[in-house]
Scaffold this active site. Structure first.
Site: not given
Ligand code: NAD
Ligand code: GLY
Length: 372
Positions: A130, A152, A194, A236, A246, A250, A254, A257, A261, A274
């Site tokens: 939890r 998130k 982003e 942010k 949100e 917030r 998006n 997005h 998406h 993404h």
């Molecule tokens: P990812 O985590 O898949 O990383 C991209 C690639 O880079 C992967 O292959 C990873 O292994 C590699 N990588 C990571 N760090 C590295 C480094 N320093 N050197 C070499 N390679 C490296 O993708 P991302 O773009 O970081 O994140 C996308 C994800 O984030 C999506 O799932 C999206 O939905 C999520 N997201 C979440 C929020 C939130 O608020 N929580 C906001 C935006 C996006």
């Molecule tokens: N990436 C959108 C949010 O964090 O709300």
């Protein structure tokens, strides 16, 4: 006035103000190796680093060594890399490891990786016993400027992206800019999407700055990168500080997005990154803003040009024979949708964002105009 005076030696700190859940985002170089980075975190018998098979060989050992000074036992859970693995199966691998190692509710989790690892580790931390504490150690630009900040957490469902998750804040976010040096150019561009979004929704001066410094950012020039990460996190933090869960404001984060998406789900997760989908989605959302009468044609073109200079796609993919219907179908699953009505983040010429619905026929026109 934009201040670009971040020192290479002194980490910058951005505070995210959420009462008892407040925390700092530390931004600088050499942070993974610096003892000061990890000081002050709660002590526990065990720390668990969650990472993936791409990041582990690059930075895993360094973080294990750093944390071993503070935690008697440090485990590493290595997940398969990729958006297609942001699933229940991967989440369960984290729970399996935590239970097999006898981790208690004080165990500290460390998310070492991009947004996929960060979102899954955060969700695991929210659920395990939890709730256990966790720290975000984002290693992609996208994760440093967005996903690691704001709490998130989620996994994907075949019927919708990030549909299963929780709001759960980390104790700290550690943005070591050095790790971005190993990031492939395509991933850097995805992160820039982003970064760019913060301009049109909140800060036109930042949009001006990005136009001036885009080439430096693509070359990973440290001063420019440091400023872009800091300013993105500041914006942010300001938004999340006002609307953590949100209920209103917030949603502006998006921007791009809703279309993005749909692109990701429609092509299959992992086909477009993404950030690529968000970049193209911002062009589509800006075009819709124009057709809704709040953004000038030059405003759309300005954004399209910047997104293109960031190395991102600006023409949407065709998802089906009846392309607008498929996009609309996918967009109805969006978390912002209310009673089946899609809600879009639109932007105006004054740098303000608005969350609005739009007639399907108009959205279909935009999809036809913006896609292959
Ligand atoms: P990812 O985590 O898949 O990383 C991209 C690639 O880079 C992967 O292959 C990873 O292994 C590699 N990588 C990571 N760090 C590295 C480094 N320093 N050197 C070499 N390679 C490296 O993708 P991302 O773009 O970081 O994140 C996308 C994800 O984030 C999506 O799932 C999206 O939905 C999520 N997201 C979440 C929020 C939130 O608020 N929580 C906001 C935006 C996006
Ligand atoms: N990436 C959108 C949010 O964090 O709300």
């Amino acid at each position: 006035m934009v201040d670009t005076s971040i020192s290479k030696a002194a980490p910058a700190q951005v505070r995210i103000d959420l009462g008892e859940r407040s925390y700092s985002i530390v931004i600088g170089t050499g942070l993974l190796n610096d003892a000061a980075t990890w000081q002050g975190l709660p002590r526990a018998a065990q720390a668990v680093i969650v990472t993936n098979d791409r990041v582990a060989p690059l930075y895993g050992e360094r973080v294990v060594r750093a944390l071993s000074g503070y935690y008697p036992t440090v485990h590493t859970v290595v997940l398969p890399d990729g958006e297609q693995h942001k699933t229940w199966q991967s989440l369960n691998r984290i729970f399996d490891a935590l239970l097999q190692q006898g981790c208690d509710r004080k165990t500290m989790l460390f998310a070492l990786g991009g947004g996929v690892v960060g979102d899954m580790t955060g969700f695991a931390a929210a659920c395990y016993m939890r709730g256990v504490p966790f720290v975000q150690v984002p290693t992609t630009l996208l994760a440093q400027v967005d996903s690691s900040v704001g709490g998130k957490t989620a996994i994907n469902h075949p019927l919708g992206k990030n549909m299963i998750g929780a709001f759960y804040q980390p104790l700290k976010v550690v943005c070591d800019l050095d790790v971005l040096k190993s990031l492939p150019g395509r991933e850097l561009s995805a992160g820039l999407a982003e970064v760019i979004k913060y301009g049109p929704i909140h800060d036109l001066a930042f949009l001006d700055w990005l136009e001036k410094h885009m080439e430096e950012l693509r070359r990973c020039e440290p001063t420019a990168l440091a400023y872009a990460v800091q300013r993105s996190c500041e914006i942010k933090a300001e938004v999340v500080g006002q609307d953590e869960r949100e209920s209103g404001l917030r949603a502006i984060l998006n921007f791009g997005h809703t279309f993005g998406h749909a692109i990701e789900a429609g092509l299959g997760y992992g086909e477009w990154l993404h950030g690529e989908a968000v970049g193209c989605g911002m062009v589509m959302a800006a075009t819709l803003s124009h057709r809704m009468g709040i953004l000038s044609d030059s405003g759309v073109e300005r954004l399209r040009a910047l997104i293109q200079r960031a190395g991102l796609p600006v023409v949407g993919p065709r998802l089906a024979e009846d392309n607008p219907s498929r996009y609309l179908e996918l967009m109805r699953v969006d978390k912002k949708a209310e009673a089946g009505e899609i809600r879009f983040v639109l932007v105006d010429d004054a740098g303000q964002a608005h969350v609005r619905s739009a007639p399907d026929a108009l959205v279909a026109e935009v999809i036809n105009a913006c896609c292959d």
